[in-house]
Scaffold this motif. Structure first.
Motif, PDB file in Angstrom:
ATOM      1  N   LEU A  88      -7.376  -6.886   0.851  1.00  0.00           N
ATOM      2  CA  LEU A  88      -8.553  -7.592   1.335  1.00  0.00           C
ATOM      3  C   LEU A  88      -8.685  -7.437   2.836  1.00  0.00           C
ATOM      4  CD1 LEU A  88      -8.585 -11.009  -0.551  1.00  0.00           C
ATOM      5  CD2 LEU A  88     -10.288  -9.205  -0.725  1.00  0.00           C
ATOM      6  N   SER A  89      -9.908  -7.432   3.322  1.00  0.00           N
ATOM      7  CA  SER A  89     -10.152  -7.472   4.759  1.00  0.00           C
ATOM      8  C   SER A  89     -11.389  -8.311   5.003  1.00  0.00           C
ATOM      9  CB  SER A  89     -10.339  -6.059   5.325  1.00  0.00           C
ATOM     10  OG  SER A  89     -11.475  -5.443   4.744  1.00  0.00           O
ATOM     11  N   PHE A  90     -11.447  -8.890   6.170  1.00  0.00           N
ATOM     12  CA  PHE A  90     -12.565  -9.772   6.523  1.00  0.00           C
ATOM     13  C   PHE A  90     -13.100  -9.365   7.890  1.00  0.00           C
ATOM     14  CE2 PHE A  90      -9.676 -12.053   3.782  1.00  0.00           C
ATOM     15  CZ  PHE A  90     -10.508 -12.573   2.801  1.00  0.00           C
ATOM     16  N   PRO A  91     -13.847  -8.261   7.912  1.00  0.00           N
ATOM     17  CA  PRO A  91     -14.385  -7.783   9.187  1.00  0.00           C
ATOM     18  C   PRO A  91     -15.160  -8.898   9.894  1.00  0.00           C
ATOM     19  CG  PRO A  91     -14.769  -6.217   7.419  1.00  0.00           C
ATOM     20  CD  PRO A  91     -14.298  -7.468   6.783  1.00  0.00           C
ATOM     21  N   PRO A  92     -15.143  -8.952  11.211  1.00  0.00           N
ATOM     22  CA  PRO A  92     -14.536  -7.935  12.104  1.00  0.00           C
ATOM     23  C   PRO A  92     -13.044  -8.151  12.332  1.00  0.00           C
ATOM     24  CG  PRO A  92     -15.581  -9.608  13.426  1.00  0.00           C
ATOM     25  CD  PRO A  92     -15.860  -9.992  11.984  1.00  0.00           C
ATOM     26  N   ASP A  93     -12.418  -9.153  11.675  1.00  0.00           N
ATOM     27  CA  ASP A  93     -10.983  -9.374  11.866  1.00  0.00           C
ATOM     28  C   ASP A  93     -10.198  -8.214  11.257  1.00  0.00           C
ATOM     29  OD1 ASP A  93     -11.495 -11.814  13.057  1.00  0.00           O
ATOM     30  OD2 ASP A  93     -11.339 -12.912  11.159  1.00  0.00           O
ATOM     31  N   PRO A  94      -9.078  -7.817  11.911  1.00  0.00           N
ATOM     32  CA  PRO A  94      -8.239  -6.755  11.321  1.00  0.00           C
ATOM     33  C   PRO A  94      -7.581  -7.254  10.049  1.00  0.00           C
ATOM     34  CG  PRO A  94      -7.115  -7.761  13.175  1.00  0.00           C
ATOM     35  CD  PRO A  94      -8.515  -8.341  13.163  1.00  0.00           C
ATOM     36  N   PRO A  95      -7.212  -6.351   9.155  1.00  0.00           N
ATOM     37  CA  PRO A  95      -6.539  -6.783   7.920  1.00  0.00           C
ATOM     38  C   PRO A  95      -5.197  -7.444   8.231  1.00  0.00           C
ATOM     39  CG  PRO A  95      -6.464  -4.393   8.164  1.00  0.00           C
ATOM     40  CD  PRO A  95      -7.383  -4.894   9.231  1.00  0.00           C
ATOM     41  N   PRO A  96      -4.829  -8.423   7.468  1.00  0.00           N
ATOM     42  CA  PRO A  96      -3.540  -9.112   7.704  1.00  0.00           C
ATOM     43  C   PRO A  96      -2.366  -8.129   7.611  1.00  0.00           C
ATOM     44  CG  PRO A  96      -4.898 -10.334   6.141  1.00  0.00           C
ATOM     45  CD  PRO A  96      -5.551  -8.998   6.327  1.00  0.00           C
ATOM     46  N   ARG A  97      -1.336  -8.391   8.426  1.00  0.00           N
ATOM     47  CA  ARG A  97      -0.123  -7.559   8.382  1.00  0.00           C
ATOM     48  C   ARG A  97       0.756  -8.020   7.236  1.00  0.00           C
ATOM     49  NH1 ARG A  97       2.819  -7.972  13.876  1.00  0.00           N
ATOM     50  NH2 ARG A  97       4.205  -6.519  12.769  1.00  0.00           N
ATOM     51  N   VAL A  98       1.271  -7.075   6.515  1.00  0.00           N
ATOM     52  CA  VAL A  98       2.218  -7.388   5.445  1.00  0.00           C
ATOM     53  C   VAL A  98       3.465  -6.528   5.656  1.00  0.00           C
ATOM     54  CG1 VAL A  98       0.447  -8.026   3.773  1.00  0.00           C
ATOM     55  CG2 VAL A  98       1.231  -5.661   3.886  1.00  0.00           C
ATOM     56  N   PRO A  99       4.614  -7.007   5.200  1.00  0.00           N
ATOM     57  CA  PRO A  99       5.846  -6.224   5.379  1.00  0.00           C
ATOM     58  C   PRO A  99       5.780  -4.891   4.652  1.00  0.00           C
ATOM     59  CG  PRO A  99       6.344  -8.501   4.768  1.00  0.00           C
ATOM     60  CD  PRO A  99       4.875  -8.313   4.563  1.00  0.00           C
ATOM     61  N   ASN A 100       6.430  -3.883   5.222  1.00  0.00           N
ATOM     62  CA  ASN A 100       6.568  -2.597   4.531  1.00  0.00           C
ATOM     63  C   ASN A 100       7.477  -2.768   3.325  1.00  0.00           C
ATOM     64  OD1 ASN A 100       4.994  -1.109   6.389  1.00  0.00           O
ATOM     65  ND2 ASN A 100       6.751  -0.927   7.778  1.00  0.00           N
ATOM     66  N   ALA A 101       7.380  -1.833   2.405  1.00  0.00           N
ATOM     67  CA  ALA A 101       8.262  -1.867   1.232  1.00  0.00           C
ATOM     68  C   ALA A 101       9.711  -1.725   1.696  1.00  0.00           C
ATOM     69  CB  ALA A 101       7.891  -0.735   0.275  1.00  0.00           C
ATOM     70  N   GLN A 102      10.582  -2.564   1.156  1.00  0.00           N
ATOM     71  CA  GLN A 102      11.977  -2.589   1.573  1.00  0.00           C
ATOM     72  C   GLN A 102      12.765  -3.440   0.583  1.00  0.00           C
ATOM     73  OE1 GLN A 102      12.391  -5.449   5.118  1.00  0.00           O
ATOM     74  NE2 GLN A 102      10.177  -4.957   5.040  1.00  0.00           N
ATOM     75  N   PHE A 103      14.084  -3.397   0.715  1.00  0.00           N
ATOM     76  CA  PHE A 103      14.899  -4.251  -0.132  1.00  0.00           C
ATOM     77  C   PHE A 103      14.753  -5.705   0.311  1.00  0.00           C
ATOM     78  CE2 PHE A 103      17.498  -0.432  -1.359  1.00  0.00           C
ATOM     79  CZ  PHE A 103      17.337  -0.575  -2.729  1.00  0.00           C
ATOM     80  N   MET A 151      -3.837  -9.256  -3.705  1.00  0.00           N
ATOM     81  CA  MET A 151      -2.724  -9.770  -2.905  1.00  0.00           C
ATOM     82  C   MET A 151      -1.604 -10.203  -3.842  1.00  0.00           C
ATOM     83  SD  MET A 151      -2.449 -12.835  -0.069  1.00  0.00           S
ATOM     84  CE  MET A 151      -2.021 -14.115  -1.245  1.00  0.00           C
ATOM     85  N   GLY A 152      -0.455  -9.538  -3.738  1.00  0.00           N
ATOM     86  CA  GLY A 152       0.652  -9.870  -4.629  1.00  0.00           C
ATOM     87  C   GLY A 152       1.959  -9.272  -4.132  1.00  0.00           C
ATOM     88  N   VAL A 153       2.992  -9.508  -4.887  1.00  0.00           N
ATOM     89  CA  VAL A 153       4.308  -8.994  -4.556  1.00  0.00           C
ATOM     90  C   VAL A 153       4.979  -8.513  -5.827  1.00  0.00           C
ATOM     91  CG1 VAL A 153       5.336 -11.312  -4.721  1.00  0.00           C
ATOM     92  CG2 VAL A 153       6.520  -9.514  -3.459  1.00  0.00           C
ATOM     93  N   ASN A 154       5.668  -7.379  -5.729  1.00  0.00           N
ATOM     94  CA  ASN A 154       6.404  -6.817  -6.861  1.00  0.00           C
ATOM     95  C   ASN A 154       7.824  -6.488  -6.404  1.00  0.00           C
ATOM     96  OD1 ASN A 154       4.276  -6.495  -9.002  1.00  0.00           O
ATOM     97  ND2 ASN A 154       3.331  -5.283  -7.359  1.00  0.00           N
ATOM     98  N   ILE A 155       8.797  -6.977  -7.144  1.00  0.00           N
ATOM     99  CA  ILE A 155      10.200  -6.724  -6.819  1.00  0.00           C
ATOM    100  C   ILE A 155      10.866  -6.055  -8.019  1.00  0.00           C
ATOM    101  CG2 ILE A 155      12.398  -7.740  -6.105  1.00  0.00           C
ATOM    102  CD1 ILE A 155      10.858 -10.085  -4.965  1.00  0.00           C
ATOM    103  N   GLY A 156      11.388  -4.857  -7.799  1.00  0.00           N
ATOM    104  CA  GLY A 156      12.093  -4.149  -8.863  1.00  0.00           C
ATOM    105  C   GLY A 156      11.202  -3.790 -10.033  1.00  0.00           C
ATOM    106  N   GLN A 157       9.952  -3.450  -9.768  1.00  0.00           N
ATOM    107  CA  GLN A 157       9.004  -3.140 -10.836  1.00  0.00           C
ATOM    108  C   GLN A 157       8.839  -1.638 -10.992  1.00  0.00           C
ATOM    109  OE1 GLN A 157       7.560  -5.780 -12.785  1.00  0.00           O
ATOM    110  NE2 GLN A 157       9.234  -6.738 -11.624  1.00  0.00           N
ATOM    111  N   GLY A 158       8.461  -1.236 -12.192  1.00  0.00           N
ATOM    112  CA  GLY A 158       8.232   0.179 -12.467  1.00  0.00           C
ATOM    113  C   GLY A 158       9.497   0.992 -12.260  1.00  0.00           C
TER     114      GLY A 158
END
Length: 461
Positions: free
Chosen positions: A257-272, A237-244
């Motif tokens: 990470l996931s913790f069945p039976p719970d669905p995986p947490p929602r995270v924002p799509n890659a974007q500015f 679990m992390g965040v990268n801004i302007g990397q590579g």
């Protein structure tokens, strides 16, 4: 890895939420504004003010205020800067709950102007009607102003540092604005090269969403990386801004990470990063209680800010200088408004007897085209100059040999009129009026050192 080892490696992870991660990404604390104040001001200036049809300064740093509006105490400013065309307006128009006011001009405000007359009243003859008086204009205007002279324009009663009370309004789009998340196309999304349908840089710049998105000015060079949960040697679990190879500001969240039976947490799509901020702002403005149930529908967010005592950014000296400049640019118009009706009190003379300046020898003057004589149809309309042979002659044929007048006489500054010096005694001259009629005029000049009155006997031939 044992659960004990996992917890030891990620002690801080269980205290993180999205707000904390976003604050890290922005380099701020959880309670700091999403937009730096300076950048928000610039966005409001350029995108809300600078796009209004009544504001010519595209940077939006200066409001257009005319001399008339200033003298009217800016009472109509909210109308001028209100809704116009597609623009929702900068200011909310006055109503029963609020009136825009200012202290620019105090209760003791006054202006005192001093002008020199450019008019001279002369006595002469209309050949077809008889004697009369006429005003002639010397110079470009009937009154001469010098508004740069502190003695000739005195202004008092201007606030040293004027302020204004006003209401500023913002409007949002009627639907939500999605982030541009398609990789790699959206990595080129910018105000100058918008990508995608309905994305932020394709929305009218004066609306709330693109004003918030102008945060890119603060974060367009942002580079940042952080890991919040680690597993073995990897970051889950992390965040990268302007990397590579990603452009600066391009933000990528990872959560493996996931913790069945719970669905995986929602995270924002890659974007500015600034598009992410805009989406966060859209959610927050519609759900002010932050309970997950929006109280305000899309398009319903129309914040109005009543601002009191806003510094106009000018001083009394600036206002006075502006008055002087504006008045000087319209000096001719002001002069016409003050004394422009002088033609109504003028006869349509054909010639007059006058001095060119106090103390000089009087001469006979034939009217010139520059003399604004009244027409027969309306005294407010200048008469057409239709003379075929202007001037004074010694023969009724009005030939060039018999012409005795000239425009250029030594010691006389006037070069516009045909002039003739009448000697003492009797002189007979011939002249033609503006209807082509020829007249014989017998002049009697007293034998005095400085004759100021003469007799003219007029006969139509």
């Amino acid at each position: 890895m044992s659960l004990s080892n996992f917890f030891d490696s990620n002690r801080e992870a269980f205290s993180y939420d999205f707000a904390s991660i976003l604050a890290d990404a922005l380099g701020t604390s959880r309670t700091d504004p999403l937009l730096p104040t300076d950048e928000l001001i610039r966005a409001l200036q350029q995108q809300l003010l600078g796009t209004h049809p009544a504001i010519v300064d595209m940077d939006g740093q200066k409001l257009p205020i005319t001399l008339h509006e200033a003298l009217d105490n800016l009472t109509r400013l909210s109308e001028k800067l209100g809704p116009s065309g597609d623009h929702p307006g900068v200011l909310v128009r006055d109503d029963g709950t609020f009136t825009a006011t200012n202290d620019l001009l105090q209760s003791d405000f006054k202006m005192r102007m001093v002008a020199e007359s450019g008019l001279r009243r002369v006595m002469g003859v209309d050949l077809s009607k008889g004697g009369g008086a006429m005003f002639i204009q010397e110079g470009d205007a009937p009154l001469r102003f010098d508004f740069s002279d502190a003695e000739k324009l005195q202004i008092a009663g201007v606030a040293a540092f004027p302020t204004i009370d006003l209401r500023l309004a913002l409007r949002e789009l009627s639907s939500s604005v999605p982030s541009c998340t398609e990789t790699p196309a959206c990595q080129g999304n910018s105000p100058d090269a918008p990508v995608g349908d309905g994305t932020i840089w394709k929305v009218s710049p004066f609306l709330l969403e693109p004003i918030v998105a102008k945060a890119y000015l603060a974060y367009r060079d942002r580079e940042f990386t952080s890991c919040y949960w680690r597993l073995s040697d990897g970051c889950v679990m992390g965040v990268n801004i302007g990397q590579g190879d990603d452009p600066r500001g391009w933000t990528v969240f990872n959560f493996d990470l996931s913790f069945p039976p719970d669905p995986p947490p929602r995270v924002p799509n890659a974007q500015f990063l600034w598009e992410l901020i805009t989406e966060v702002a859209q959610v927050a403005v519609h759900d002010p209680t932050a309970d997950g149930n929006p109280e305000i529908t899309e398009g319903g967010a129309q914040p109005v800010y009543a601002l009191h005592g806003v510094d106009l950014g000018i001083t009394a000296e600036d206002v006075t200088t502006g008055f002087r400049r504006a008045l000087q640019s319209r000096a001719g118009e002001i002069a016409e408004n003050v004394v422009g009706r002088h033609r109504e009190r003028s006869a349509a003379l054909d010639f007059f007897y006058s001095r060119s300046a106090p103390g000089t020898t009087p001469h006979l003057y034939f009217v010139a085209e520059s003399d604004l004589r009244p027409s027969d149809q309306s005294p407010t309309v200048p008469r057409d100059y239709t003379y075929g042979n202007p001037g004074f002659f010694t023969s009724p044929e009005l030939d060039e040999k018999s012409k005795v007048s000239t425009k250029d006489i030594d010691g006389v500054g006037d070069k516009m009129h045909e002039k003739f010096w009448l000697p003492p005694g009797e002189t007979v001259l011939f002249m033609q009026d503006d209807e082509a009629a020829i007249f014989k005029v017998r002049f009697h000049v007293p034998d005095e050192e400085d004759p100021v009155e003469i007799i003219a006997e007029v006969v139509r031939l």
